[in-house]
Design a protein around this motif. Structure first.
Motif, PDB file in Angstrom:
ATOM      1  N   PHE A  66      -5.774   7.815   8.657  1.00  0.00           N
ATOM      2  CA  PHE A  66      -5.959   7.681  10.095  1.00  0.00           C
ATOM      3  C   PHE A  66      -6.377   9.026  10.675  1.00  0.00           C
ATOM      4  O   PHE A  66      -5.762  10.066  10.367  1.00  0.00           O
ATOM      5  CB  PHE A  66      -4.659   7.212  10.760  1.00  0.00           C
ATOM      6  CG  PHE A  66      -4.701   7.232  12.253  1.00  0.00           C
ATOM      7  CD1 PHE A  66      -5.481   6.331  12.958  1.00  0.00           C
ATOM      8  CD2 PHE A  66      -3.957   8.179  12.961  1.00  0.00           C
ATOM      9  CE1 PHE A  66      -5.519   6.366  14.347  1.00  0.00           C
ATOM     10  CE2 PHE A  66      -3.990   8.207  14.345  1.00  0.00           C
ATOM     11  CZ  PHE A  66      -4.774   7.292  15.040  1.00  0.00           C
ATOM     12  N   CYS A  67      -7.429   9.002  11.505  1.00  0.00           N
ATOM     13  CA  CYS A  67      -7.911  10.218  12.173  1.00  0.00           C
ATOM     14  C   CYS A  67      -7.356  10.225  13.595  1.00  0.00           C
ATOM     15  O   CYS A  67      -7.765   9.418  14.429  1.00  0.00           O
ATOM     16  CB  CYS A  67      -9.432  10.252  12.197  1.00  0.00           C
ATOM     17  SG  CYS A  67     -10.119  11.764  12.940  1.00  0.00           S
ATOM     18  N   PRO A  68      -6.416  11.114  13.922  1.00  0.00           N
ATOM     19  CA  PRO A  68      -5.795  11.104  15.251  1.00  0.00           C
ATOM     20  C   PRO A  68      -6.704  11.615  16.361  1.00  0.00           C
ATOM     21  O   PRO A  68      -6.382  11.437  17.545  1.00  0.00           O
ATOM     22  CB  PRO A  68      -4.576  12.023  15.068  1.00  0.00           C
ATOM     23  CG  PRO A  68      -4.990  12.968  13.990  1.00  0.00           C
ATOM     24  CD  PRO A  68      -5.865  12.177  13.072  1.00  0.00           C
ATOM     25  N   CYS A  69      -7.815  12.228  16.016  1.00  0.00           N
ATOM     26  CA  CYS A  69      -8.692  12.789  17.050  1.00  0.00           C
ATOM     27  C   CYS A  69      -9.303  11.699  17.923  1.00  0.00           C
ATOM     28  O   CYS A  69      -9.251  11.769  19.148  1.00  0.00           O
ATOM     29  CB  CYS A  69      -9.788  13.628  16.402  1.00  0.00           C
ATOM     30  SG  CYS A  69      -9.167  15.049  15.467  1.00  0.00           S
ATOM     31  N   HIS A  70      -9.860  10.653  17.291  1.00  0.00           N
ATOM     32  CA  HIS A  70     -10.521   9.594  18.043  1.00  0.00           C
ATOM     33  C   HIS A  70     -10.137   8.206  17.558  1.00  0.00           C
ATOM     34  O   HIS A  70     -10.774   7.220  17.936  1.00  0.00           O
ATOM     35  CB  HIS A  70     -12.047   9.762  17.979  1.00  0.00           C
ATOM     36  CG  HIS A  70     -12.520  11.080  18.520  1.00  0.00           C
ATOM     37  ND1 HIS A  70     -12.646  12.204  17.735  1.00  0.00           N
ATOM     38  CD2 HIS A  70     -12.874  11.454  19.786  1.00  0.00           C
ATOM     39  CE1 HIS A  70     -13.077  13.221  18.475  1.00  0.00           C
ATOM     40  NE2 HIS A  70     -13.217  12.783  19.731  1.00  0.00           N
ATOM     41  N   GLY A  71      -9.118   8.117  16.697  1.00  0.00           N
ATOM     42  CA  GLY A  71      -8.565   6.823  16.335  1.00  0.00           C
ATOM     43  C   GLY A  71      -9.371   6.032  15.325  1.00  0.00           C
ATOM     44  O   GLY A  71      -9.523   4.814  15.480  1.00  0.00           O
ATOM     45  N   SER A  72      -9.860   6.671  14.274  1.00  0.00           N
ATOM     46  CA  SER A  72     -10.570   5.961  13.210  1.00  0.00           C
ATOM     47  C   SER A  72      -9.582   5.605  12.102  1.00  0.00           C
ATOM     48  O   SER A  72      -8.809   6.464  11.654  1.00  0.00           O
ATOM     49  CB  SER A  72     -11.706   6.823  12.645  1.00  0.00           C
ATOM     50  OG  SER A  72     -12.685   7.091  13.630  1.00  0.00           O
ATOM     51  N   HIS A  73      -9.617   4.338  11.660  1.00  0.00           N
ATOM     52  CA  HIS A  73      -8.692   3.843  10.631  1.00  0.00           C
ATOM     53  C   HIS A  73      -9.476   3.548   9.349  1.00  0.00           C
ATOM     54  O   HIS A  73     -10.513   2.863   9.383  1.00  0.00           O
ATOM     55  CB  HIS A  73      -7.995   2.569  11.116  1.00  0.00           C
ATOM     56  CG  HIS A  73      -7.144   2.773  12.341  1.00  0.00           C
ATOM     57  ND1 HIS A  73      -5.767   2.880  12.277  1.00  0.00           N
ATOM     58  CD2 HIS A  73      -7.483   2.889  13.661  1.00  0.00           C
ATOM     59  CE1 HIS A  73      -5.289   3.052  13.505  1.00  0.00           C
ATOM     60  NE2 HIS A  73      -6.312   3.056  14.370  1.00  0.00           N
ATOM     61  N   TYR A  74      -8.963   4.039   8.217  1.00  0.00           N
ATOM     62  CA  TYR A  74      -9.567   3.801   6.906  1.00  0.00           C
ATOM     63  C   TYR A  74      -8.557   3.082   6.027  1.00  0.00           C
ATOM     64  O   TYR A  74      -7.352   3.349   6.104  1.00  0.00           O
ATOM     65  CB  TYR A  74      -9.980   5.130   6.252  1.00  0.00           C
ATOM     66  CG  TYR A  74     -10.982   5.941   7.048  1.00  0.00           C
ATOM     67  CD1 TYR A  74     -12.345   5.775   6.848  1.00  0.00           C
ATOM     68  CD2 TYR A  74     -10.557   6.867   7.990  1.00  0.00           C
ATOM     69  CE1 TYR A  74     -13.274   6.521   7.570  1.00  0.00           C
ATOM     70  CE2 TYR A  74     -11.463   7.619   8.716  1.00  0.00           C
ATOM     71  CZ  TYR A  74     -12.817   7.436   8.507  1.00  0.00           C
ATOM     72  OH  TYR A  74     -13.726   8.182   9.228  1.00  0.00           O
ATOM     73  N   ASP A  75      -9.070   2.182   5.165  1.00  0.00           N
ATOM     74  CA  ASP A  75      -8.158   1.435   4.293  1.00  0.00           C
ATOM     75  C   ASP A  75      -7.839   2.219   3.033  1.00  0.00           C
ATOM     76  O   ASP A  75      -8.199   3.404   2.900  1.00  0.00           O
ATOM     77  CB  ASP A  75      -8.741   0.058   3.970  1.00  0.00           C
ATOM     78  CG  ASP A  75     -10.060   0.139   3.206  1.00  0.00           C
ATOM     79  OD1 ASP A  75     -10.443   1.256   2.776  1.00  0.00           O
ATOM     80  OD2 ASP A  75     -10.720  -0.909   3.040  1.00  0.00           O
ATOM     81  N   ILE A  76      -7.182   1.565   2.073  1.00  0.00           N
ATOM     82  CA  ILE A  76      -6.717   2.211   0.861  1.00  0.00           C
ATOM     83  C   ILE A  76      -7.863   2.594  -0.073  1.00  0.00           C
ATOM     84  O   ILE A  76      -7.665   3.308  -1.057  1.00  0.00           O
ATOM     85  CB  ILE A  76      -5.696   1.301   0.135  1.00  0.00           C
ATOM     86  CG1 ILE A  76      -4.856   2.111  -0.877  1.00  0.00           C
ATOM     87  CG2 ILE A  76      -6.418   0.145  -0.550  1.00  0.00           C
ATOM     88  CD1 ILE A  76      -4.067   3.198  -0.253  1.00  0.00           C
ATOM     89  N   SER A  77      -9.092   2.158   0.256  1.00  0.00           N
ATOM     90  CA  SER A  77     -10.281   2.542  -0.500  1.00  0.00           C
ATOM     91  C   SER A  77     -11.120   3.569   0.255  1.00  0.00           C
ATOM     92  O   SER A  77     -12.190   3.956  -0.214  1.00  0.00           O
ATOM     93  CB  SER A  77     -11.140   1.310  -0.813  1.00  0.00           C
ATOM     94  OG  SER A  77     -12.236   1.662  -1.626  1.00  0.00           O
ATOM     95  N   GLY A  78     -10.628   4.011   1.437  1.00  0.00           N
ATOM     96  CA  GLY A  78     -11.361   4.993   2.228  1.00  0.00           C
ATOM     97  C   GLY A  78     -12.506   4.409   3.016  1.00  0.00           C
ATOM     98  O   GLY A  78     -13.383   5.161   3.482  1.00  0.00           O
TER      99      GLY A  78
END
Length: 242
Positions: free
Chosen positions: A203-215
């Motif tokens: 999770f990128c806290p800067c702008h709220g991007s979510h990535y799964d377990i495969s990136g």
């Protein structure tokens, strides 16, 4: 002046006019006679020109004089010497060009400290299952995830065709249990947090991007998945990045 005097004067002038051509003609005859004698005295001289053919004396400008007496050695020896000189100069020129290009490439190549950072070797035996490790490579963070069997199954069962950046999990890993990615968010270059977000990945806290377990990007403004660098496994417990 009396008439008899004038008559005698006229007769004298007429006689002089008649005798003058004969007097003048005499020297020309003498000269002509002298020239004829001179020609007759030198008529036996001969000159053999190199531009004559045979004994006819007819000039032929296409005849080339022979220069055999000026030649040094045989024609074969001259050709061998010429070929040797051409080959020697050609070899020296090629050697000089090779050294020039080699020196240029050496000067343009990366320095020792840069080459030291070009590749990074990691001991995978020190990373337990289900844990993340962050290393630095070429000034960037690299995520190394030792995935569990459940995480591998979840990554495989995801319908990747409908994702923003569609990519199968098998295209992102060489060994299913090891996931290697650059830890740089594809939105604005921030560093995501591991084991966080709505999909259990990053999770990128800067702008709220979510990535799964495969990136792979699943939610937020990031347009692409996390980048996978070049890497290899020289041994089962060894990883080389770069």
């Amino acid at each position: 002046m009396s008439v008899p005097t004038r008559l005698s004067t006229a007769i004298s002038r007429q006689a002089a006019r008649q005798t003058l051509p004969a007097v003048r003609a005499a020297p020309l005859g003498v000269q002509q006679q002298k020239r004829t004698r001179a020609d007759a005295s030198t008529s036996h001289a001969e000159f053999n020109s190199p531009f004559t053919r045979g004994t006819s004396g007819k000039k032929d400008t296409t005849v080339i004089p022979s220069f055999k007496k000026y030649r040094s050695g045989s024609e074969t020896n001259n050709k061998v010497f010429q070929y040797f000189m051409v080959g020697a100069f050609g070899g020296l020129s090629a050697l000089g060009a090779k050294n020039t290009v080699q020196d240029f490439l050496v000067n343009m190549s990366a320095s020792a400290d840069v080459l030291a950072q070009a590749k990074v070797e990691v001991d995978l035996a020190s990373i337990p299952e289900g844990k993340n490790v962050i290393i630095k490579w070429r000034g960037k963070p690299v995520f190394i995830r030792h995935r569990t069997a459940d995480e591998i199954k979840e990554a495989d069962e995801t319908k990747w065709e409908s994702l923003r950046d569609p990519q199968a999990d098998s295209e992102r890993v060489k060994k299913p249990e090891w996931l290697i990615m650059l830890g740089v968010c594809t939105h604005l270059g921030c560093v995501p947090i591991g084991e966080a977000g709505d999909f259990g990945g990053w999770f990128c806290p800067c702008h709220g991007s979510h990535y799964d377990i495969s990136g792979r990007i699943r939610k937020g403004p990031a347009p692409l998945n996390l980048e996978v660098p070049e890497y290899d496994f020289p041994e089962d417990t060894s990883l080389v990045i770069g």
